[in-house]
Design a protein around this motif. Sequence first.
Motif, short mmCIF file in Angstrom:
data_model
loop_
_atom_site.label_atom_id
_atom_site.label_comp_id
_atom_site.label_asym_id
_atom_site.label_seq_id
_atom_site.Cartn_x
_atom_site.Cartn_y
_atom_site.Cartn_z
N VAL A 204 24.60 -20.90 -13.52
CA VAL A 204 25.52 -21.79 -12.81
C VAL A 204 26.41 -22.53 -13.78
O VAL A 204 27.60 -22.72 -13.54
N ILE A 205 25.81 -22.95 -14.91
CA ILE A 205 26.62 -23.66 -15.90
C ILE A 205 27.75 -22.76 -16.39
O ILE A 205 28.90 -23.20 -16.53
N LEU B 94 29.03 -20.43 -14.69
CA LEU B 94 29.92 -20.15 -13.56
C LEU B 94 30.94 -21.26 -13.37
O LEU B 94 32.10 -21.01 -13.04
N LEU B 95 30.52 -22.51 -13.59
CA LEU B 95 31.38 -23.64 -13.25
C LEU B 95 32.16 -24.12 -14.45
O LEU B 95 31.74 -23.99 -15.60
N ILE C 206 19.88 -21.92 -13.73
CA ILE C 206 20.72 -23.06 -14.11
C ILE C 206 21.77 -22.64 -15.15
O ILE C 206 22.96 -22.99 -15.03
#
Lengths: 173, 100, 626
Positions: free
Chosen positions: A79-80, A82-83, A76
């Motif tokens: 991803v945080i 990444l975005l 997670i």
Amino acid sequence: MIEATLQYADTALLVLFGVFALAGAVAMLVLRHPMRVAMALIGTMISLGGIYGLLGVHFIAAFQVLIYVSAVMVFIVYVIMLLDVRDLSFTHRFTRLVVPAAAAGLLFFVVLGHAVWRDTGGVQPATALFGIGQFAVDFLSRYWLQFEVTSVLLVAAVVAAIVVVRLDDKDHG
Amino acid sequence: MDKLSALLVLALALFALGFVGVIIRRNVLVMLMCMELMLNAANLALVTLARQTDTTAGAVLVFLAFVVAAAEIAIAIPLVLLLVRRRRTLDAGAYAELKG
Amino acid sequence: MALALTAIVLLPLFGFLVNGLAGNRLGHRFVSVVGCSLPIATFALAILLFAELSVRGGAPQVATLYTWAAIAGSGFDVALYLDPLSAVMTLVVTGVGSLIHVYSIGYMKEDKSYARYFAYLNLFLFLMLLLVLARSLLVLFVGWEGVGLASYLLIGFWFDDPDKARAGKKAFVTNRIGDAGFLLGMFALYFAVGTLDMDRINAAFAAGPPPAVPASLIGILLFIGATGKSAQIPLHVWLPDAMAGPTPVSALIHAATMVTAGVYLVARMSGVYMHAETASQVITVVGAATAFFAATVAIAQHDIKRVLAYSTISQLGFMFVALGVGAYGVAIFHVMTHAFFKACLFLGAGSVIHALGGEQDVRKMGGLARRIPVTFVTFAVATAAIAGIPPLAGFFSKDEILWYAFASDHGGSVLLWAVGAATALLTAFYMFRLLWLTFLGRSRMTPEVEHHVHESATSMTGVLVVLAVASAAGGFVAVPHYLEPLLPLPPVAEHLQQFEAPLLWLSVVIAFAGLALAAWFFGGDARRAERFGARIAALSRVLANKYYVDEFYERVLGRPLTWISDAVFLRLSDRVLLDGSLDGMVRLARRTAAAFCVVQSGNLHRYLFLVLAGSAMLLTWSLGRG
């Protein structure tokens, strides 16, 4: 004397972990940045791991840390990072359902909590320590079917993940 | 108030907070994390009850729940990525295609 | 010989299949050969079987083809049964049927549905033979319904004309009313006796103790069926309209064979009727009323086929009088003679209509005797036969009926004889009136029609001659005597025997009186009849309109039924209740869906909130009770 002190320390630690876990959960609800929310969740999970350890189920505590904190949460966090998270959900973090949801959640908690409070007076906590040996025997003899079914679920998840990634490719290929 | 009942109430509180969090937070990732919190609360309740009844069944369930959680997140994260690529937002309120 | 018995029934079916399935592709000649040779073959077989039956002294012959619904020992045998009664009927049906098939070759020559016509005619013959030769009431009922179907198809043969199609429907519906009674009678019989084989039923009633159901109830129920098929009051209305079909059909189905099925049924079930006094009285009264009523109507009709139709109804009434007083063999005798002369009359009428290019109104005929002599002579013989001029066929059978109406121990009376005699007088009168108006006197045809008048083809006139001979000589066949072992004649009281000879002479006088009356009215000056009619205008209007029975049915049954169908079943039940409730449910579903649609916002948060709130409330409710 030492026994009593240990007992006391045990209880104190349990309360401490419990408060940490609650604090982390509350923090998750109010913090703006997802990364901080993730950190709060990791705190809660580690506190829960501590509680498991204090309850004597050490291997579950170990897996709690290994699987949740390392595997899931790392995913997670990645991803945080990444975005780009600074969008509408960043400036307006709450929906319009804050008050109703809080009321409903409170009702839920009070009702179930009342029931737990009322019904679990007489049960004595078990004294025997929870052995990994006993667990392993039970797991592979009595619960082997569930174990196998779970493996099927994992395979399905792998296939699903691949399909989703493929969809992703197709949309932009 | 005995220790295990208190832990059950704690699990309940965490579950309720997680549920409320899923409802009130707009960010999809935060919603996912709140769901993880709910799952953790359930695990806590299971472990507590396993201790209370002195059986291994609860522990086995927790063990399986770990696996389910791993599988869940393995699918959920690609889905989130997919959604964000389509609409360029993490706001769950923007996705209303399920409208009846 | 069981094979021959089966073949009798099945040969016409074969003809129906060939002509019905492939007739249009086979050409007229082939259709005619198939359509006529098979009935003739059945006639030959019937003669063979009849001879064989006589050799055996009347012992019945049974051919079981199939057992239907065999359940634990009980079942319904599909069996053919040949005894003297069914043998006589088979001979009449196949004999007259063959002649009419042959006649049809000429009559229908120019019709575009030639093959269909012969297919239907063969189908009729098959079902009629099934009816006649059935052992079980159930098989008889199949034939009964089947001839109704064939009748419907042939009445509406020219279905392009809505009037003719409607006449077919009327016949069918009217017959269905009677069939309901027939069915109930069968149920009652099966309930009481446990079999539907007619010989066994008769035996059961003869042997006594009487079965659990009153014989009169069964008798009346079966008679209701017979009133439908044999056009007795109150179900007679379909027969005059049935004249819409081709004339040979009227001759075969609606005069000679099918309409006598009711008479045959009652005679076949004589074992029941002998023990059913009330039912026999009902039959007598209905038969006498029908005979008289139809004869009066026949006087005032102008359509040649309609006169003959009412004459048929009247003669059928005579037969039922005979059945009612217990003279079953006499009734069958009259069935036979009537088949001869009525077929001859109808075919003669067909020949006239053919000669005049479709004209059926006797007011536009006259003076045809010299133009179509063969038709005239045969028609005259048949007329004399039906009027009861000795020594022609009708004289014998009618006289026997009148005698038993007077003298039978089984319900005969002077009053009954008087009604019968009056009817006989009327019969002689209207038949000679028809003869006069059609063939004698001055011509009232338009010159155009008159120019085309021609004698029919040899195939048609030949048949007429054969039938005329049969009408003349048929009376010398002692049918009642032949059938007496099976259908005993009713006993006659000793003191009445002395009246037999005077009554015989009275019958002769009556027949000649009818002839004289007709000669006086229509022989010299045709206007005499018109003047007389004007003097009793009201009565003649009632007669010409057939006592307004059709109008009465229309008002009492037709309109209320239409009203109920329209107001109750269509508007209230169908539109308001059924459609309304369905529409209402649809509307309810739509509105509910519209209401719940608001919930389906597509917003994930709102869904989840509803889940939480809902489960919280459920928990509150369920835990709050414990």
